[in-house]
Design an enzyme around this catalytic site. Structure first.
Site, PDB file in Angstrom:
ATOM      1  N   HIS A 187      -2.010   3.799  -8.804  1.00 30.66           N
ATOM      2  CA  HIS A 187      -1.907   2.454  -9.251  1.00 30.66           C
ATOM      3  C   HIS A 187      -1.807   3.322 -11.377  1.00 30.66           C
ATOM      4  O   HIS A 187      -1.896   4.461 -10.863  1.00 30.66           O
ATOM      5  CB  HIS A 187      -3.682   2.492  -9.252  1.00 30.66           C
ATOM      6  CG  HIS A 187      -4.767   3.476  -9.632  1.00 30.66           C
ATOM      7  ND1 HIS A 187      -4.895   4.451  -8.089  1.00 30.66           N
ATOM      8  CD2 HIS A 187      -4.791   4.051  -9.967  1.00 30.66           C
ATOM      9  CE1 HIS A 187      -5.239   5.661  -8.315  1.00 30.66           C
ATOM     10  NE2 HIS A 187      -6.124   5.159  -9.292  1.00 30.66           N
TER      11      HIS A 187
ATOM     12  N   HIS B 274       0.809  -1.093  -0.021  1.00 31.98           N
ATOM     13  CA  HIS B 274       0.467  -0.118  -0.522  1.00 31.98           C
ATOM     14  C   HIS B 274       0.626   1.312  -0.275  1.00 31.98           C
ATOM     15  O   HIS B 274       2.088   1.425   1.642  1.00 31.98           O
ATOM     16  CB  HIS B 274      -0.775   0.049   1.345  1.00 31.98           C
ATOM     17  CG  HIS B 274      -1.638   0.878   1.056  1.00 31.98           C
ATOM     18  ND1 HIS B 274      -2.783   1.608   1.037  1.00 31.98           N
ATOM     19  CD2 HIS B 274      -1.658   2.443   1.438  1.00 31.98           C
ATOM     20  CE1 HIS B 274      -3.630   2.599   0.562  1.00 31.98           C
ATOM     21  NE2 HIS B 274      -2.557   3.592   1.594  1.00 31.98           N
TER      22      HIS B 274
HETATM   23  P1  5GP Z   1      -7.943   7.168  -9.788  1.00 30.61           P
HETATM   24  O1  5GP Z   1      -9.405   8.039 -10.150  1.00 30.61           O
HETATM   25  O2  5GP Z   1      -7.897   7.247  -8.727  1.00 30.61           O
HETATM   26  O3  5GP Z   1      -7.045   7.717 -10.768  1.00 30.61           O
HETATM   27  O4  5GP Z   1      -8.308   5.600 -10.604  1.00 30.61           O
HETATM   28  C1  5GP Z   1      -9.304   4.703  -9.974  1.00 30.61           C
HETATM   29  C2  5GP Z   1      -9.794   4.211 -10.914  1.00 30.61           C
HETATM   30  O5  5GP Z   1      -9.759   2.886  -9.971  1.00 30.61           O
HETATM   31  C3  5GP Z   1     -11.268   4.072 -11.501  1.00 30.61           C
HETATM   32  O6  5GP Z   1     -10.479   4.491 -12.947  1.00 30.61           O
HETATM   33  C4  5GP Z   1     -11.872   3.443 -11.748  1.00 30.61           C
HETATM   34  O7  5GP Z   1     -13.300   3.292 -12.282  1.00 30.61           O
HETATM   35  C5  5GP Z   1     -11.858   2.451 -11.053  1.00 30.61           C
HETATM   36  N1  5GP Z   1     -12.550   1.464  -9.962  1.00 30.61           N
HETATM   37  C6  5GP Z   1     -12.449   1.970  -7.600  1.00 30.61           C
HETATM   38  N2  5GP Z   1     -13.137   1.256  -7.801  1.00 30.61           N
HETATM   39  C7  5GP Z   1     -12.734   0.205  -8.654  1.00 30.61           C
HETATM   40  C8  5GP Z   1     -12.810  -1.318  -8.123  1.00 30.61           C
HETATM   41  O8  5GP Z   1     -13.800  -2.477  -7.556  1.00 30.61           O
HETATM   42  N3  5GP Z   1     -12.489  -2.394  -9.243  1.00 30.61           N
HETATM   43  C9  5GP Z   1     -12.341  -1.970 -10.474  1.00 30.61           C
HETATM   44  N4  5GP Z   1     -12.028  -3.344 -11.063  1.00 30.61           N
HETATM   45  N5  5GP Z   1     -12.070  -0.489 -10.641  1.00 30.61           N
HETATM   46  C10 5GP Z   1     -12.459   0.280  -9.782  1.00 30.61           C
HETATM   47 ZN    ZN Z   2      -4.439  -0.008   0.088  1.00 29.94          ZN
END
Ligand code: 5GP
Ligand code: ZN
Length: 111
Positions: free
Chosen positions: A97, A45
């Site tokens: 990520h 993490h």
């Molecule tokens: P961020 O907006 O933080 O850069 O990206 C987070 C990403 O995680 C988003 O594209 C969202 O769709 C994805 N995401 C959020 N929750 C989940 C989940 O429970 N499973 C999966 N596979 N993707 C998720």
């Molecule tokens: Zn985490």
């Protein structure tokens, strides 16, 4: 810790896995923004790219190795890797990520 990606890593929440080894996991984004939209994350993490130090940075190069491997396996023509760091950049999940997207044309500069 209440982290959705840690829950995916430990199997509490299901995900469509694309790749896994001892250091990282890759799975399909639940809300894809492109025909191919994979998230590659460290198993450790790390809250965001702003938390990368000389102690934990090796996983980042490994993530890029994994991205290249996935691209070869899926014979991707090209791909975009995105990291959103912090609220103003649109980071919604506070576990490091990298978005790997492919299968359509991407504009530049990004909005
Ligand atoms: P961020 O907006 O933080 O850069 O990206 C987070 C990403 O995680 C988003 O594209 C969202 O769709 C994805 N995401 C959020 N929750 C989940 C989940 O429970 N499973 C999966 N596979 N993707 C998720
Ligand atoms: Zn985490």
């Amino acid at each position: 810790m209440d982290c959705i990606f840690c829950k995916i890593i430990n199997g509490e929440i299901p995900a469509s896995k694309v790749y896994e080894d001892d250091k990282v996991i890759a799975f399909n984004d639940i809300e894809p923004q492109a025909p191919v939209h994979i998230l590659i994350i460290p198993k450790e993490h790390i809250a965001s790219a702003a938390e990368i130090t000389d102690k934990n940075s090796a996983v980042v190069s490994h993530i890029f190795e994994v991205a290249a491997k996935i691209a070869r396996e899926k014979q991707l023509d090209g791909f975009r890797i995105v990291n959103n760091c912090g609220d103003s950049a649109g980071q919604t999940v506070k576990h490091l990520h990298f978005h790997m997207m492919s299968g359509r044309d991407f504009g530049w500069p990004a909005g």
